[in-house]
Design a protein around this motif. Structure first.
Motif, PDB file in Angstrom:
ATOM      1  N   TYR A 154      -0.758  -4.180 -14.882  1.00 51.38           N
ATOM      2  CA  TYR A 154      -1.611  -3.697 -15.683  1.00 51.38           C
ATOM      3  C   TYR A 154      -0.789  -2.775 -16.917  1.00 51.38           C
TER       4      TYR A 154
ATOM      5  N   SER B   7      -4.906 -10.659 -11.282  1.00 50.35           N
ATOM      6  CA  SER B   7      -6.155 -10.196 -10.438  1.00 50.35           C
ATOM      7  C   SER B   7      -7.310  -9.309 -11.373  1.00 50.35           C
ATOM      8  N   ILE B   8      -8.207  -9.619 -11.118  1.00 45.36           N
ATOM      9  CA  ILE B   8      -9.823  -8.787 -11.834  1.00 45.36           C
ATOM     10  C   ILE B   8      -9.077  -7.553 -12.000  1.00 45.36           C
ATOM     11  N   ILE B   9      -8.684  -6.936 -10.902  1.00 54.24           N
ATOM     12  CA  ILE B   9      -8.752  -5.359 -11.070  1.00 54.24           C
ATOM     13  C   ILE B   9      -7.617  -4.831 -11.950  1.00 54.24           C
ATOM     14  N   THR B  10      -6.617  -5.670 -11.905  1.00 58.42           N
ATOM     15  CA  THR B  10      -5.247  -5.557 -13.010  1.00 58.42           C
ATOM     16  C   THR B  10      -5.915  -5.541 -14.094  1.00 58.42           C
TER      17      THR B  10
ATOM     18  N   LYS C  68      -8.007  -2.456 -14.732  1.00 57.12           N
ATOM     19  CA  LYS C  68      -7.115  -1.092 -14.940  1.00 57.12           C
ATOM     20  C   LYS C  68      -6.498  -1.367 -16.497  1.00 57.12           C
TER      21      LYS C  68
ATOM     22  N   GLU D 209      -7.115  -1.011  -2.717  1.00 56.94           N
ATOM     23  CA  GLU D 209      -6.975  -1.696  -4.100  1.00 56.94           C
ATOM     24  C   GLU D 209      -5.646  -2.100  -4.068  1.00 56.94           C
ATOM     25  N   LYS D 210      -5.056  -3.253  -4.401  1.00 60.05           N
ATOM     26  CA  LYS D 210      -3.547  -3.654  -4.401  1.00 60.05           C
ATOM     27  C   LYS D 210      -2.498  -2.629  -4.784  1.00 60.05           C
ATOM     28  N   ASP D 211      -2.738  -2.054  -6.137  1.00 57.55           N
ATOM     29  CA  ASP D 211      -1.759  -1.187  -6.553  1.00 57.55           C
ATOM     30  C   ASP D 211      -1.661   0.125  -5.793  1.00 57.55           C
ATOM     31  N   GLU D 212      -2.785   0.559  -5.561  1.00 59.87           N
ATOM     32  CA  GLU D 212      -3.202   1.743  -4.697  1.00 59.87           C
ATOM     33  C   GLU D 212      -2.586   1.691  -3.354  1.00 59.87           C
TER      34      GLU D 212
ATOM     35  N   PRO E 152       4.170  -1.852 -13.371  1.00 55.04           N
ATOM     36  CA  PRO E 152       2.943  -2.632 -12.711  1.00 55.04           C
ATOM     37  C   PRO E 152       2.557  -3.711 -13.690  1.00 55.04           C
TER      38      PRO E 152
ATOM     39  N   ALA F 264      -4.390 -11.296  -5.740  1.00 52.96           N
ATOM     40  CA  ALA F 264      -5.344 -10.313  -4.857  1.00 52.96           C
ATOM     41  C   ALA F 264      -5.768  -9.176  -5.688  1.00 52.96           C
ATOM     42  N   ASP F 265      -6.948  -8.647  -5.420  1.00 59.36           N
ATOM     43  CA  ASP F 265      -7.672  -7.518  -5.924  1.00 59.36           C
ATOM     44  C   ASP F 265      -7.240  -6.363  -5.022  1.00 59.36           C
ATOM     45  N   TYR F 266      -7.521  -6.813  -3.578  1.00 56.06           N
ATOM     46  CA  TYR F 266      -7.263  -5.772  -2.576  1.00 56.06           C
ATOM     47  C   TYR F 266      -6.295  -6.540  -1.517  1.00 56.06           C
TER      48      TYR F 266
END
Lengths: 284, 122
Positions: free
Chosen positions: B14, B49-52, B55, A212-215, B12, A196-198
């Motif tokens: 990333y 994930s894409i956002i990972t 980042k 956002e997941k990490d956030e 994490p 998941a991205d979010y």
């Protein structure tokens, strides 16, 4: 672009209510929708699909109100869940012939491609499919009518780790081109850590967080310390447990006193969910 | 380019990707000009994930290890020998800072730490 926009949705039932639920899913990304059983995940999804009428608020898909443009928008939505429980005695081939007539943009060639890719055997009856195959069949249907928003309700529940991994790979491939968005509801949070991205987290009918997941994860901290330290911090903890190793609790990162003599660690999604569910109803 | 992701690590994901790629750049295993795969493709391949990935790439760019050419992708920066050494020191220093906080928590003095380090190193 915002694919799905849930705005201040409320719906009251006798023993449960959705209370001012809001979140957004951007195009081309995967949103994990988490919460324990009974938190309101399925009720929210039913609202999105216009299967229940909301008391107030609005849901937009690609900028259009679902309640007004339902028939048109459903051409662009794919819905998949762990259990296909209708027409269980029909063969895949027969069911597809019926379902395809519902869609204006049905693409037979795409359907053939996904049947091959997912290794679906068209002579099988729905009742004979494994849980993973049922999800893949729902996906094949969704993707063959050009769905841009996939709503997956507990798609990985009841699957073994290998079948789950296989499905997660498929989900990531689906969003790769940046066209398709996925709303993925689950209580198996480990599936989301890797795809998941979010994250949107619902608890007792309210959205606790959507980011956002990490956030989202970074909003919380696990703290551990001596029992003597507990009194000073107790009020700020979302919930805690005490044992012979001291206490462990969940706290919002911005509530963490800088001087506290406690060990601090980053929680995972499951820990956030578990500690939240222990929170006494009186504090909610 | 090799990347091994641990889902049980405290770090994490990333951060793990960033550290492994930067280490490979600083050891000279990845050469200047090498092009990184597109973010969405890398996400599928690394099963994250894409956002990972986004980042991790942003972190690499901030450290000056990669650069973006609009429409073409991300490339590894050509670093001179001095720049390479300087960036390597920066990376090692960051690690040392967190290690030293750990030694301090035991009340070790600098001389003791150096002495222990020497034993382990040799």
């Amino acid at each position: 672009m915002i694919m799905l926009d849930v705005k201040n949705v409320s719906k009251k039932f006798e023993h449960f209510q959705l209370d001012n639920v809001s979140f957004q899913v951007p195009q081309g990304y995967i949103m994990g929708f988490i919460g324990i059983n009974g938190a309101g995940k399925t009720t929210t999804i039913k609202s999105i699909l216009n299967l229940i009428t909301v008391d107030s608020g609005e849901i937009q898909i690609m900028g259009k109100n679902v309640a007004i443009h339902e028939a048109e928008l459903k051409q662009s939505i794919g819905y998949a869940f762990g259990n296909v429980d209708f027409y269980t005695r029909s063969r895949i081939r027969t069911l597809t012939k019926v379902v395809k007539t519902f869609y204006d943009n049905w693409d037979d060639e795409a359907y053939r491609r996904y049947v091959r890719k997912f290794k679906l055997i068209e002579d099988k009856r729905i009742a004979e499919l494994s849980t993973g195959m049922k999800v893949k069949y729902s996906l094949a249907i969704a993707l063959s009518h050009g769905a841009k928003l996939l709503i997956l309700d507990e798609p990985t529940s009841g699957l073994d780790p290998a079948a789950r991994d296989d499905l997660l790979d498929i989900f990531r491939e689906l969003v790769q081109d940046g066209e398709i968005s996925i709303l993925f509801s689950t209580h198996i949070t480990s599936d989301l850590e890797k795809c998941a991205d979010y994250i949107t987290y619902i608890h007792e009918g309210r959205i606790v967080g959507s980011a956002e997941k990490d956030e989202f994860i970074d909003t919380y901290r696990l703290v551990n310390g001596k029992v003597e330290e507990l009194e000073g911090i107790k009020e700020r903890l979302i919930s805690h447990r005490v044992n012979s190793f001291g206490f462990t609790g969940l706290i919002r990162a911005d509530e963490l006193p800088p001087s506290a003599a406690v060990n601090v660690a980053i929680p995972n999604l499951e820990e956030i969910m578990v500690y939240y569910s222990k929170k006494e109803a009186a504090h909610v | 380019m090799n990347i091994l992701i641990s889902n049980t690590s405290e770090k994490p994901i990333y951060q793990q990707i960033f550290e492994q790629i930067s280490a490979q750049i600083l050891k000279g295993e990845l050469q200047g000009g090498y092009s990184l795969p597109p973010i969405r493709q890398a996400a599928v391949e690394l099963q994250v994930s894409i956002i990972t990935v986004k980042k991790a790439w942003e972190e690499l760019e901030r450290s000056g290890l990669i650069y973006t050419v609009t429409g073409k992708g991300c490339f590894i920066t050509e670093l001179s020998a001095e720049e390479m050494i300087q960036k390597r020191h920066e990376t090692v220093l960051k690690q040392m800072e967190s290690d030293i906080a750990y030694y301090r928590s035991f009340g070790l003095r600098l001389e003791e730490v150096i002495e222990l380090l020497r034993t382990v190193y040799e």
